[in-house]
Design a protein around this motif. Structure first.
Motif, PDB file in Angstrom:
ATOM      1  N   ALA A  12       0.837  -1.200   0.000  1.00  0.00           N
ATOM      2  CA  ALA A  12       0.000   0.000   0.000  1.00  0.00           C
ATOM      3  C   ALA A  12       0.876   1.256   0.000  1.00  0.00           C
ATOM      4  N   CYS A  13       1.916   1.234   0.797  1.00  0.00           N
ATOM      5  CA  CYS A  13       2.836   2.369   0.866  1.00  0.00           C
ATOM      6  C   CYS A  13       3.499   2.595  -0.494  1.00  0.00           C
ATOM      7  N   GLU A  14       3.935   1.520  -1.122  1.00  0.00           N
ATOM      8  CA  GLU A  14       4.578   1.642  -2.429  1.00  0.00           C
ATOM      9  C   GLU A  14       3.625   2.228  -3.463  1.00  0.00           C
ATOM     10  N   ILE A  27       6.108   3.728   6.449  1.00  0.00           N
ATOM     11  CA  ILE A  27       4.984   2.848   6.137  1.00  0.00           C
ATOM     12  C   ILE A  27       3.785   3.198   7.014  1.00  0.00           C
ATOM     13  N   LEU A  28       4.010   3.381   8.318  1.00  0.00           N
ATOM     14  CA  LEU A  28       2.916   3.729   9.230  1.00  0.00           C
ATOM     15  C   LEU A  28       2.321   5.092   8.896  1.00  0.00           C
ATOM     16  N   ASP A  29       3.173   6.068   8.603  1.00  0.00           N
ATOM     17  CA  ASP A  29       2.680   7.403   8.244  1.00  0.00           C
ATOM     18  C   ASP A  29       1.860   7.363   6.957  1.00  0.00           C
ATOM     19  N   THR A  30       2.316   6.584   5.986  1.00  0.00           N
ATOM     20  CA  THR A  30       1.602   6.472   4.716  1.00  0.00           C
ATOM     21  C   THR A  30       0.254   5.792   4.914  1.00  0.00           C
ATOM     22  N   LEU A  31       0.221   4.741   5.729  1.00  0.00           N
ATOM     23  CA  LEU A  31      -1.058   4.071   6.007  1.00  0.00           C
ATOM     24  C   LEU A  31      -2.021   4.998   6.729  1.00  0.00           C
ATOM     25  N   ALA A  32      -1.507   5.795   7.655  1.00  0.00           N
ATOM     26  CA  ALA A  32      -2.363   6.755   8.360  1.00  0.00           C
ATOM     27  C   ALA A  32      -2.964   7.749   7.372  1.00  0.00           C
ATOM     28  N   GLU A  33      -2.164   8.202   6.426  1.00  0.00           N
ATOM     29  CA  GLU A  33      -2.678   9.144   5.426  1.00  0.00           C
ATOM     30  C   GLU A  33      -3.712   8.476   4.530  1.00  0.00           C
ATOM     31  N   PRO A  58      -6.564   8.996  12.263  1.00  0.00           N
ATOM     32  CA  PRO A  58      -5.913   7.680  12.296  1.00  0.00           C
ATOM     33  C   PRO A  58      -4.786   7.624  13.325  1.00  0.00           C
ATOM     34  N   ARG A  59      -4.685   6.493  13.981  1.00  0.00           N
ATOM     35  CA  ARG A  59      -3.573   6.190  14.881  1.00  0.00           C
ATOM     36  C   ARG A  59      -2.945   4.899  14.386  1.00  0.00           C
ATOM     37  N   THR A  60      -1.653   4.829  14.442  1.00  0.00           N
ATOM     38  CA  THR A  60      -0.974   3.619  14.010  1.00  0.00           C
ATOM     39  C   THR A  60      -0.284   2.964  15.206  1.00  0.00           C
TER      40      THR A  60
END
Length: 94
Positions: A12-14, A27-33, A58-60
């Motif tokens: 997902a990040c990629e 990766i966590l920041d991108t998923l949160a976005e 969002p919280r990761t």
């Protein structure tokens, strides 16, 4: 709540940033976005139907144990999903 295995999180990040990374913070920041974008769109679509919802930012979490502590004792609906044969889940609760 969305629970992603690391493999899906990296894919997902990629897709979002256009490059592969093993940097867990990125990766966590991108998923949160990603979740923020999707949540905002869902909230807008529901508002168009005169349905008001509150969605938290969002919280990761670095591990599932931290997330489970937050969800402990809460009732909700779980949806099991998969992406390229990797399983992940979505859990909706208050």
């Amino acid at each position: 709540m969305l629970v992603f295995p690391l493999g899906i999180a990296k894919k997902a990040c990629e897709l979002l940033i256009g490059e592969s990374t093993d940097d867990k913070e990125m990766i966590l920041d991108t998923l949160a976005e990603l979740v923020n974008i999707v949540g905002g769109k869902v909230k807008t679509l529901l508002a168009d139907e005169h349905i008001s919802v509150d969605i938290t930012l969002p919280r990761t979490y670095h591990n599932v144990e931290g997330l489970l502590e937050v969800a402990k004792g809460k009732k909700g609906v779980q949806v099991d999903l998969s992406f390229d044969n990797d399983k992940f889940l979505f859990f909706l609760t208050r």
